[in-house]
Design a protein around this motif. Structure first.
Motif, mmCIF file in Angstrom:
data_model
loop_
_atom_site.group_PDB
_atom_site.id
_atom_site.type_symbol
_atom_site.label_atom_id
_atom_site.label_comp_id
_atom_site.label_asym_id
_atom_site.label_seq_id
_atom_site.Cartn_x
_atom_site.Cartn_y
_atom_site.Cartn_z
ATOM 1 N N GLN A 29 7.263 -18.689 -8.446
ATOM 2 C CA GLN A 29 7.910 -17.436 -8.816
ATOM 3 C C GLN A 29 6.884 -16.377 -9.181
ATOM 4 O O GLN A 29 5.794 -16.697 -9.686
ATOM 5 N N ASP A 30 7.245 -15.142 -8.939
ATOM 6 C CA ASP A 30 6.383 -14.002 -9.234
ATOM 7 C C ASP A 30 6.785 -13.387 -10.576
ATOM 8 O O ASP A 30 7.918 -12.904 -10.716
ATOM 9 N N PRO A 31 5.891 -13.424 -11.569
ATOM 10 C CA PRO A 31 6.239 -12.875 -12.892
ATOM 11 C C PRO A 31 6.658 -11.410 -12.849
ATOM 12 O O PRO A 31 7.555 -10.993 -13.592
ATOM 13 N N MET A 32 6.025 -10.612 -11.987
ATOM 14 C CA MET A 32 6.380 -9.199 -11.909
ATOM 15 C C MET A 32 7.799 -9.020 -11.373
ATOM 16 O O MET A 32 8.562 -8.184 -11.867
ATOM 17 N N ALA A 33 8.165 -9.809 -10.387
ATOM 18 C CA ALA A 33 9.527 -9.741 -9.859
ATOM 19 C C ALA A 33 10.528 -10.184 -10.915
ATOM 20 O O ALA A 33 11.602 -9.587 -11.060
ATOM 21 N N ASN A 34 10.165 -11.205 -11.681
ATOM 22 C CA ASN A 34 11.053 -11.687 -12.750
ATOM 23 C C ASN A 34 11.209 -10.664 -13.863
ATOM 24 O O ASN A 34 12.256 -10.606 -14.523
#
Length: 362
Positions: A270-275
């Motif tokens: 998972q991408d932290p920025m997207a989250n």
């Protein structure tokens, strides 16, 4: 461990069989002179003894495995709780200034708030007024008790959401539908709220200007002595009524948004920025839907007689202030929720990864 047990049982069986053979060929057993080994002429007894020893080894092994599994579950749960608490503290401290402004907007219309009804007219004006009159540190007024409250609250809410989802998922496929995710989120929100409501009441009192308390402990003492223990739970019913739909919408919308972005499955990178974006969007949606109940809850937590129950509060606010009265402080709340919700979800997932907690299925 299994191989050791099997080896031990095989050795016992081999010794038993060899003893039977040697005993049956010995003079004492063949001459009828009386054997000093009672079971020499009965090989079944040797195999029964071997089976008993094997069973003892197996029982001991199962006991050790059971203890290990229980310890592993406890440590896993403890790590999840620590991750949840840490995520809550990080998110709440980062958004504390906006949270205080939001609270002041919500309660300034009350006589017991200590400020005039029109003291704060906008987010920028509120920032400037608080900074000028109280200084920069005043933006974190009540944050000490808030952190103490939010750590167990976030820990209970985030970990119980994972727990309830594991209980409600389909036994065969492990999937969760809309109803299951909504129910898990609602139960998680109510669990965390019920455990920490007294701290939330004290936090509100300490956030008000010109409050008479000398700190968190003194506030607890004064409220308990002068108003009774029930005062610590004022507003609990509307709080639960408000948090259940909010938490349900928040957790479920976050999960579904992640499914749409990443797809469904386990061990997905998972991408932290997207989250962060997903968390902010889900928090804004949920907070807007449930904001009127939050305003009623805050006002019912105020000192003194406020409203005669939740229905009276809704009726009075609508009559005196109109629909806008339910959404006072919404802008500040939205500005707070976006970073707070984002940081909390992302921090929780990152801390779980750092602590080696097994990732939950999206």
């Amino acid at each position: 461990m299994h191989s050791n047990t099997n080896s031990a049982s095989n050795n016992v069986l081999e010794r038993s069989a060899s003893s039977v053979n040697s005993s049956s060929s010995s003079p004492s057993s063949s001459s009828g002179g009386g054997s000093f080994l009672p079971a020499a002429n009965n090989p079944k007894l040797y195999y029964a003894d071997a089976q008993m020893i094997t069973t003892m080894y197996s029982a001991n092994e199962r006991s050790q495995l059971s203890t290990f599994d229980e310890l592993k579950k406890f440590l896993e749960g403890s790590k999840s709780v620590a991750a949840g608490g840490g995520a809550g503290v990080i998110a709440r401290t980062a958004s504390a200034p906006l949270d205080r402004i939001k609270l002041l907007f919500q309660v300034q219309a009350m006589a017991s708030s200590g400020v005039s009804a029109g003291a704060y007219t906008g987010v920028g004006q509120a920032f400037a007024k608080i900074y000028k009159e109280e200084g920069v540190l005043s933006f974190w007024k009540g944050n000490g008790v808030n952190v103490i409250r939010v750590a167990p609250y976030a820990a209970a809410q985030l970990t119980s959401n994972d727990f309830y989802k594991s209980l409600l998922q389909d036994e065969k496929t492990g999937k969760l539908g809309v109803k299951e995710r909504l129910l898990a989120g609602a139960l998680a929100g109510m669990t965390g709220t019920a455990l920490t409501h007294p701290l939330d009441t004290i936090r509100l009192r300490l956030a008000l200007p010109n409050h008479p308390y000398k700190g968190m402990v003194n506030a607890f003492s004064v409220v308990y002595r002068t108003e009774g223990v029930k005062a610590l739970y004022k507003g609990l019913i509307p709080t639960l009524a408000g948090i259940a739909p909010y938490a349900a919408c928040n957790f479920a919308s976050y999960d579904f948004a992640k499914q749409m972005y990443y797809g469904e499955g386990s061990n997905i990178k998972q991408d932290p920025m997207a989250n962060l974006v997903i968390g902010g969007a889900s928090g804004t949606f949920s907070a807007t839907v449930c904001y009127p109940l939050d305003t009623i809850r805050r006002r019912m937590q105020m000192k003194g007689k406020t409203y005669n129950g939740m229905a009276d509060a809704m009726k009075t606010i609508m009559k005196d202030e109109g629909m806008i009265g339910f959404f006072r402080g919404w802008t500040a709340n939205t500005m707070k929720v976006v970073p707070q919700n984002s940081i909390r979800f992302v921090s929780y997932e990152l801390l779980k990864t750092m602590l080696g907690v097994q990732a939950t299925k999206i």
